[in-house]
Design an enzyme around this catalytic site. Structure first.
Site, PDB file in Angstrom:
ATOM      1  N   LYS A  79       0.840  -1.197   0.000  1.00 26.09           N
ATOM      2  CA  LYS A  79       0.000   0.000   0.000  1.00 26.09           C
ATOM      3  C   LYS A  79       0.876   1.248   0.000  1.00 26.09           C
ATOM      4  CE  LYS A  79      -4.040   1.947   2.406  1.00 26.09           C
ATOM      5  NZ  LYS A  79      -4.983   1.770   3.536  1.00 26.09           N
ATOM      6  N   SER A 154      -9.725   1.934   2.566  1.00 25.81           N
ATOM      7  CA  SER A 154      -8.855   2.652   1.655  1.00 25.81           C
ATOM      8  C   SER A 154      -7.845   1.751   0.943  1.00 25.81           C
ATOM      9  CB  SER A 154      -8.084   3.726   2.440  1.00 25.81           C
ATOM     10  OG  SER A 154      -7.276   3.124   3.458  1.00 25.81           O
ATOM     11  N   SER A 178     -10.169  -0.471   6.771  1.00 26.22           N
ATOM     12  CA  SER A 178      -9.577  -0.292   5.448  1.00 26.22           C
ATOM     13  C   SER A 178      -8.873  -1.510   4.872  1.00 26.22           C
ATOM     14  CB  SER A 178      -8.602   0.892   5.467  1.00 26.22           C
ATOM     15  OG  SER A 178      -9.303   2.098   5.635  1.00 26.22           O
TER      16      SER A 178
END
Length: 485
Positions: A79, A154, A178
């Site tokens: 990420k 996210s 997330s």
């Protein structure tokens, strides 16, 4: 059959038998990315040269018989809010569009020691603020099961890449859901560890008392392998817990006879889609057939979780994002009139609408005259939410319910309605506020879209969470289904 359809032990057996090489695995990843990425948009940055160089070195290591790491040769995505030395880290924000870190996050150091191969950095909601990945300042990610739908957020890029076969596994971060919510929407496995179990050093902070790094994988066994590699105390992280890391793989026994399951009535109430509810009840019946017992319980303060979370997370975001001022790093505004104008222009141009919304909300909640009424009260309610879980865990081993109230929604359908978007996290937020571990696994499909089953455990009892998830997975085939891209 793709190489990525094999389990981690199967791949390691093939590597040991010289049936495949690390370079073969890496090239398979880049072939899949080349064929699918134009539609999925899971990556922000690819490191093809670095990945191929690492693969060659690992092939040499394999040939020489050197000791190999736990994740040897596996191509992964990271990420883009986890700093990677020499590899651009943007947090999907224009503010950091030119930021090349000069050090690795602790989790990256551990993954490199485990001999994983970094393919690139994953798309995300800007500064991890969002539940659909539509807040990326570059481009939205699309759900591999239906390209007209969101992948969740996210960590949407991280989940979509695993579902699409564009990485063997990925690393995400979870503040209010997330990791788990995108895992649910994309039909993969997402684990949020206990707060403090995995080092946050090198994770760009959103809400420091909530942020936690965790794995997104195809199956529960792979999740246990990755957790084994990344968990543990880190002196560089002041919130890191000094606890022993158990052998997570030994917990995957498949035996859940006598397991006591609590099912909160609040998690199957108003707002939860009827098909989602039916799939969760079917999953509970499956666990019951394996020897577990379940009862309905109450987590009475659940209704206050969303309001509590957005006050606390936004307040911490307001504080953490103050460092982005156009002076120290990142993009700065051109031709400001003075220092104050530099701050104003840089932040106005660098941050997107959702980040600005949360900074303003957090600054207001922390301001003089409102601190006690909002921030302090939210902290007190957080304690009540944690106590709800503590009471349930006195009599039960795990808490189970849906990960999200619905399946993935259409792109653009909630962009203009932030409140509805926030409510999508209503079932994941209480877990984050309590700091306990939870995993999302695929429990079935509603109208062709995956439905996530959330399994929540006591603090630092990831072993029971993984054991329960693995037992369900071993007796169903949902995790083996792949989207047709």
């Amino acid at each position: 059959m793709s190489l990525f359809d094999y389990t981690l032990p199967e791949i390691h057996n093939k590597l040991h038998a010289k049936e495949v090489s690390v370079s073969d695995l890496t090239e398979e990843a880049f072939r899949n990315i080349g064929a699918r990425e134009e539609r999925v948009k899971a990556y922000l940055t690819l490191d093809e040269e670095g990945a191929r160089e690492t693969a060659r070195k690992l092939d040499d290591k394999l040939a020489s018989g050197e000791a190999r790491g736990l994740l040897f040769g596996l191509p992964m995505g990271v990420k883009d809010n986890i700093v990677t030395e020499g590899l651009r880290t943007t947090c999907a924000s224009q503010f950091l569009s030119n930021y090349d870190p000069i050090y690795d996050a602790t989790v990256m150091t551990k993954l490199r020691q485990a001999d994983a191969v970094t393919l690139g950095k994953m798309n995300m909601d800007e500064f991890a603020m969002g539940g659909s990945n539509e807040n990326s300042s570059f481009y939205p990610v699309r759900n591999p099961w239906d390209l007209e739908r969101v992948p969740g957020g996210s960590s949407g890029g991280s989940a979509a890449a695993v579902a699409a076969g564009e990485a063997y596994f990925t690393i995400g971060s979870d503040t209010g859901g997330s990791i788990r919510q995108p895992a649910s929407y994309c039909g993969v496995v997402g684990l949020k560890p206990t707060y403090g179990l995995v080092s946050r050093f090198g994770l760009v902070a959103f809400a420091s008392s909530l942020d936690q790094i965790g794995p997104i994988t195809k199956n529960v066994q792979d999740s246990a392998y990755v957790m084994q590699a990344i968990a543990g105390y880190d002196a560089k992280d002041s919130t890191s817990a000094k606890v022993d890391v158990p052998d997570y793989l030994s917990a995957l026994t498949g035996d859940i006879k006598g397991l006591r399951i609590a099912v909160p009535k609040e998690y199957l109430g108003e707002g939860v889609d009827a098909q989602v509810k039916d799939i969760i009840m079917s999953a509970l019946s499956k666990l019951e057939s394996l020897g577990a017992v379940w009862e309905e319980v109450s987590l009475p303060h659940t209704e206050y979780a969303v309001a509590t979370y957005y006050l606390l997370a936004s307040s911490e975001a307001s504080s953490n994002l103050a460092r982005f001022d156009g002076v120290r790093y990142g993009v700065r505004a051109d031709n400001p009139d003075n220092l104050i104008d530099l701050y104003h222009q840089s932040r106005s141009q660098g941050f997107g609408p959702e980040v600005k919304r949360r900074i303003m909300l957090g600054t207001y909640a922390l301001s003089s005259g409102y601190y006690d009424a909002y921030y302090l009260k939210a902290q007190k309610v957080r304690t009540l939410i944690k106590q709800d879980f503590d009471r349930v865990f006195e009599n039960y081993d795990v808490v189970i319910g849906p990960t999200a109230p619905t399946t993935a929604f259409k792109l653009g359908s909630q962009v203009e309605d932030p409140l509805t978007m926030y409510l999508n996290d209503i079932l994941t937020i209480p877990v984050s506020l309590a700091g306990v571990p939870a995993i999302s696994i695929n429990a079935g499909f509603a109208d062709g879209l995956p439905v996530g089953l959330q399994i929540i455990g006591r603090a630092f009892d990831e072993s029971t969470v993984l054991r329960t998830a693995h037992a369900f997975e071993q007796n169903t085939d949902f995790h083996k289904q792949r989207p047709e891209l």
